[in-house]
Structure formats: structure tokens, C-alpha cells
Design an enzyme around this catalytic site. Structure first.
Site, mmCIF file in Angstrom:
data_model
loop_
_atom_site.group_PDB
_atom_site.id
_atom_site.type_symbol
_atom_site.label_atom_id
_atom_site.label_comp_id
_atom_site.label_asym_id
_atom_site.label_seq_id
_atom_site.Cartn_x
_atom_site.Cartn_y
_atom_site.Cartn_z
ATOM 1 N N TYR A 140 0.817 -1.206 0.000
ATOM 2 C CA TYR A 140 0.000 0.000 0.000
ATOM 3 C C TYR A 140 0.856 1.264 0.000
ATOM 4 O O TYR A 140 0.451 2.293 -0.525
ATOM 5 C CB TYR A 140 -0.925 0.031 1.230
ATOM 6 N N LYS A 191 3.284 -15.308 1.939
ATOM 7 C CA LYS A 191 3.649 -16.104 0.763
ATOM 8 C C LYS A 191 5.171 -16.214 0.735
ATOM 9 O O LYS A 191 5.835 -15.659 -0.154
ATOM 10 C CB LYS A 191 3.140 -15.432 -0.509
ATOM 11 N N ASP A 224 -2.533 -18.110 0.210
ATOM 12 C CA ASP A 224 -3.534 -18.667 -0.719
ATOM 13 C C ASP A 224 -4.247 -19.855 -0.081
ATOM 14 O O ASP A 224 -5.478 -19.971 -0.126
ATOM 15 C CB ASP A 224 -2.897 -19.041 -2.077
ATOM 16 N N ASP A 248 -6.562 -7.270 3.568
ATOM 17 C CA ASP A 248 -7.677 -6.621 2.886
ATOM 18 C C ASP A 248 -8.556 -7.675 2.220
ATOM 19 O O ASP A 248 -9.781 -7.687 2.367
ATOM 20 C CB ASP A 248 -7.125 -5.636 1.842
ATOM 21 N N ASP A 252 -12.472 -9.432 3.504
ATOM 22 C CA ASP A 252 -13.706 -9.423 2.708
ATOM 23 C C ASP A 252 -14.258 -10.846 2.579
ATOM 24 O O ASP A 252 -15.473 -11.062 2.605
ATOM 25 C CB ASP A 252 -13.467 -8.833 1.301
HETATM 26 C C1 IPM Z 1 -10.661 -1.434 3.182
HETATM 27 C C2 IPM Z 1 -10.710 -0.786 1.815
HETATM 28 C C3 IPM Z 1 -9.491 0.125 1.634
HETATM 29 C C4 IPM Z 1 -8.246 -0.747 1.592
HETATM 30 C C5 IPM Z 1 -9.517 1.055 0.405
HETATM 31 C C6 IPM Z 1 -10.802 1.819 0.302
HETATM 32 C C7 IPM Z 1 -8.359 1.992 0.419
HETATM 33 O O1 IPM Z 1 -10.812 -1.741 0.825
HETATM 34 O O2 IPM Z 1 -10.545 -0.730 4.188
HETATM 35 O O3 IPM Z 1 -10.786 -2.670 3.251
HETATM 36 O O4 IPM Z 1 -7.876 -1.270 0.540
HETATM 37 O O5 IPM Z 1 -7.614 -0.879 2.640
HETATM 38 MN MN MN Z 2 -11.128 -3.792 1.586
#
Ligand code: IPM
Ligand code: MN
Ligand code: NAD
Length: 368
Positions: A140, A191, A224, A248, A252
């Protein structure tokens, strides 16, 4: 003096879910926990106002606040703006300049929602995992980060994954400390089979464990395979510690196990102040600005509300208040109340974002 909360509602459904969080904060205000509430701009709305995703003045307020609460940033309206001032840059600057290296993303499956998970009920019932994501390093923020012109007329895009020893050590320590007050197990994901940063990550996590946290159980997984295990048998995990990008993605994935991305809160914490022990902190839902449903009153505000519970727990030493708020959310869900993201085929009618906020506030009275 009452602690200050800086609210940054942001874009899309950000302001919609933040309004419900504010109702909850007001309830606590009426019941003995006062806050000084300020509000400011971040993301696309800040770009529209000042041409920047976050202004220096807002950054100063964030540095002074006892806790920052963010809704979400981004949306198609700002697709064409320069990369440096895109909405997401405001959030990244907050994380970096506040030094919020530790991102806690708990994925808990509420009983009433087990049938909404994309996995079978028996795989997610009772699920309670915590992803500890490194938040101020890795790809990042690594330099160089650019798109170069090549002599042959092509372009070359470069992102750089960088980790120094201390960055890995401090995030590992956070994961081990949290595991001690949970089930005592940490799984580290990287990884190391293809990335040098993975090799160092593995080495430093292993050493930190041996030297300081040998009482905690440590395992390692390639990231992975970790993603695969998260959907094969998620309950095998207690705490997962991983880098910025893997964290990240994996968070999700974990979100969907709980029924909806609209359920997942997060806390981003800095290092404790050497004098006061207090940590800088930002709380935000894991989800984004959801442009597809923005402005329709359909967003689930529970991730934002549960992020406020995390603020009570981690910034205001109000664990009982946090428990009460989490119980209120559980009660509302047990009553069968659902926003649209949680009404599948055969489910009842959906209630609106505001109705969900009102229901949580009403449930707070009986959650004591
Ligand atoms: C998160 C989001 C952020 C990230 C973006 C919006 C910069 O996806 O907080 O999960 O990638 O960290
Ligand atoms: Mn995210
Ligand atoms: P998203 O999380 O905004 O949406 C993904 C899907 O989940 C959408 O279908 C959306 O409707 C649904 N969803 C998300 N939150 C919900 C909620 N509370 N209630 C009901 N449904 C919900 O992800 P995206 O579409 O990939 O990204 C949209 C924008 O948000 C992008 O600009 C992205 O950069 C940004 N984003 C911001 C943050 C943040 O501010 N922390 C996090 C992720 C994405």
C-alpha cells in the site's frame, strides 16, 4: 472533559450508516457516557469541497480527537480524478499519519444469521475469528509506486512490497496479545514461497513468538491456502495475522461467512502513548461506499454500529457498554429484523437503514 469523537461520514452509504451510529452514540450520551462530537469531510466529498481527499485542517482534528469514526469513501463520481487525490487517498493518509498499524477485523457469525452465510450453517455456527491486518506498510505504501514510460513505447507499473523487522514484530505482538484473551491461537499468513517479504514475515513472527509469546499456539499458512481454509473450515481459526494486502482480501472473504459485508466492523489502532498508554484509533465498517445502493435507505448500518462498540471497548475502556451494544444488535437480529442485504429468498420484508438504527436504540433499553 468529555472525550472527542471526530465523525467522518464520507461518501455513498457512509453518511447513511453514520447517522445510525450517531443515534447510538446519543443513547450512550443519555446514559452516562458523554462525547464531544465533531464532524468533518473525507473522501470524494472532501475533494469536491477542497480539491483534496482530506484537508490538513481535518488531519489536525483527527490527530487531536480521542477517536475517529469513519463511514466509507469513494464512488464512480470520482473515477476520473487524479490518483493522488482520489477519495481512498484520504483514508490511507488518515491510517498512515495517525500511525494506525494494527487493523482488527473481527468476523463473528450471529446465530440468527447463520443461514445467510454463503457457507452451510454447520460450518459457520458460532464462528468467531479475528483478522489482524497490518495497515501502514506493505504494498500500500512501498516506494517506488508509479507507472513509468519505457523506451519501447510501453508503460511499466510498479508497486513495492516492503516490510521492516519492527513493523512485523509489532503487528505480531498485537495478534499474540489479543489471542491471549481469546482462544490462545494465532495463524500467520504470508507467501514465503514466492516473496522475500514473506520470508522475513515468517522469520520475525516465529522469533517474536518464541521470545515473548510462547504460551500462545502459533501456526503458519501460505496466504492462498489460508483463503481456501477460510471457506473450507473457518472455525479452525482464532486470530489470523497477515500483511496489508492479504488482510484486505481475506477480511472481505471472512465477511461473507457472517452473512453480509454490512455486518463487519473494524478498529485501526496505533502504538500506545508511552506516557498515557492511550492509542490513536479509527473505527470504520469494513465495507465501502456501496454506490449500487447509496441514497436508497437500504444499507445495513450494523457494521458501523458494531464499529462504535469497538470504539467503546478499545478507546473508552467501556467494555460493559460495548457488550450491551453487541447484545442489542443480537436482540434485533433475533427478533427477525433485517436490512435488504440479509433478506434472501423466503426471508421476510426488509426494514430501512434508519429503522434498523431505531431498532438497535430501542433494544439498548432492554439489553442491560
Ligand atoms: C478497506 C478498503 C481500503 C483498503 C480502500 C478503500 C483503500 O478496501 O478498508 O478494506 O484497501 O484498505
Ligand atoms: Mn477492503
Ligand atoms: P463495497 O463494500 O462498497 O460494496 C460491495 C457490495 O456489498 C455492494 O454490492 C454493496 O451494495 C454491498 N454492501 C456493502 N456494504 C453494505 C451495507 N452496509 N449494507 C448492504 N450492502 C452493502 O465495495 P465496492 O463496491 O468494491 O467499492 C465501492 C467503493 O467503496 C470504491 O470506491 C471503493 O474504493 C470504496 N471502498 C471504501 C472502503 C472504505 O471507505 N473503508 C472500503 C471498501 C471499498
Amino acid at each position: 472533559m468529555a472525550p472527542t469523537l471526530l465523525l467522518l461520514p464520507g461518501d455513498g452509504i457512509g453518511p447513511e450508516v453514520m447517522a445510525e451510529m450517531r443515534k447510538v452514540a446519543r443513547w450512550f450520551d443519555r446514559h452516562g457516557l458523554s462525547f464531544e462530537i465533531e464532524e468533518d469531510l473525507v473522501g470524494g466529498c472532501a475533494f469536491d469541497a477542497h480539491g483534496q481527499a482530506i484537508s490538513d485542517a481535518t488531519m489536525e482534528r483527527a490527530l487531536r480527537a480521542d477517536a475517529v469514526l469513519l463511514g466509507a469513501v469513494g464512488g464512480p463520481k470520482w473515477d476520473g480524478v487524479p490518483y493522488e487525490v482520489r477519495p481512498e487517498a484520504g483514508l490511507l493518509r488518515l491510517r498512515k499519519d495517525l500511525g494506525l498499524f494494527a487493523n482488527l477485523r473481527p468476523a463473528k457469525c450471529f446465530d440468527a444469521l447463520a443461514d445467510f452465510s454463503s457457507l452451510k450453517r454447520e460450518l459457520v455456527e458460532g464462528l468467531d475469528i479475528l483478522i489482524v491486518r497490518e495497515l501502514t506498510g506493505g504494498v500500500y505504501f512501498g516506494e517506488p509506486k508509479e507507472i513509468r514510460d519505457l523506451p519501447n513505447g510501453e508503460k511499466r507499473a510498479i508497486d513495492t512490497q516492503v516490510y521492516d523487522t519492527h513493523e512485523i514484530e509489532r503487528i505480531a505482538a498485537v495478534a499474540f496479545e489479543l489471542a491471549r484473551v481469546r482462544q490462545g491461537r494465532v495463524c500467520s499468513m504470508e507467501k514465503r514461497n514466492v516473496m522475500k517479504s514473506g520470508v522475513l514475515w515468517h522469520e520475525v513472527v516465529t522469533r517474536t513468538h518464541r521470545e515473548r509469546f510462547a504460551d500462545v499456539e502459533l501456526s503458519h499458512m501460505l496466504a492462498d491456502a489460508g483463503g481456501m481454509q477460510l471457506v473450507r473450515n473457518p472455525r479452525q481459526f482464532d486470530v489470523i495475522v497477515t500483511d496489508n494486502l492479504f488482510g484486505d482480501i481475506l477480511s472481505d472473504v471472512a465477511a461473507m461467512l457472517t452473512g453480509s459485508l454490512g455486518m463487519l466492523p473494524s478498529a485501526s489502532l496505533g502504538a500506545p502513548d508511552p506516557e498515557t498508554g492511550r492509542r490513536r484509533a479509527l473505527y470504520e465498517p469494513v465495507h465501502g461506499s456501496a454506490p449500487d445502493i447509496a441514497g436508497q435507505g437500504r444499507a445495513n448500518p450494523l457494521a458501523a454500529i458494531l464499529s462504535f462498540a469497538m470504539a467503546l471497548r478499545y478507546s473508552f475502556d467501556a467494555g460493559e457498554a460495548a457488550d450491551r451494544l453487541e447484545r442489542a444488535v443480537e436482540l434485533v437480529l433475533a427478533d427477525g429484523l433485517r436490512t435488504a442485504d440479509l433478506t434472501g429468498p423466503g426471508g421476510g420484508a426488509a426494514i430501512s437503514t434508519a429503522e434498523m438504527g431505531d431498532a438497535v436504540v430501542a433494544a439498548l433499553d432492554r439489553a442491560g
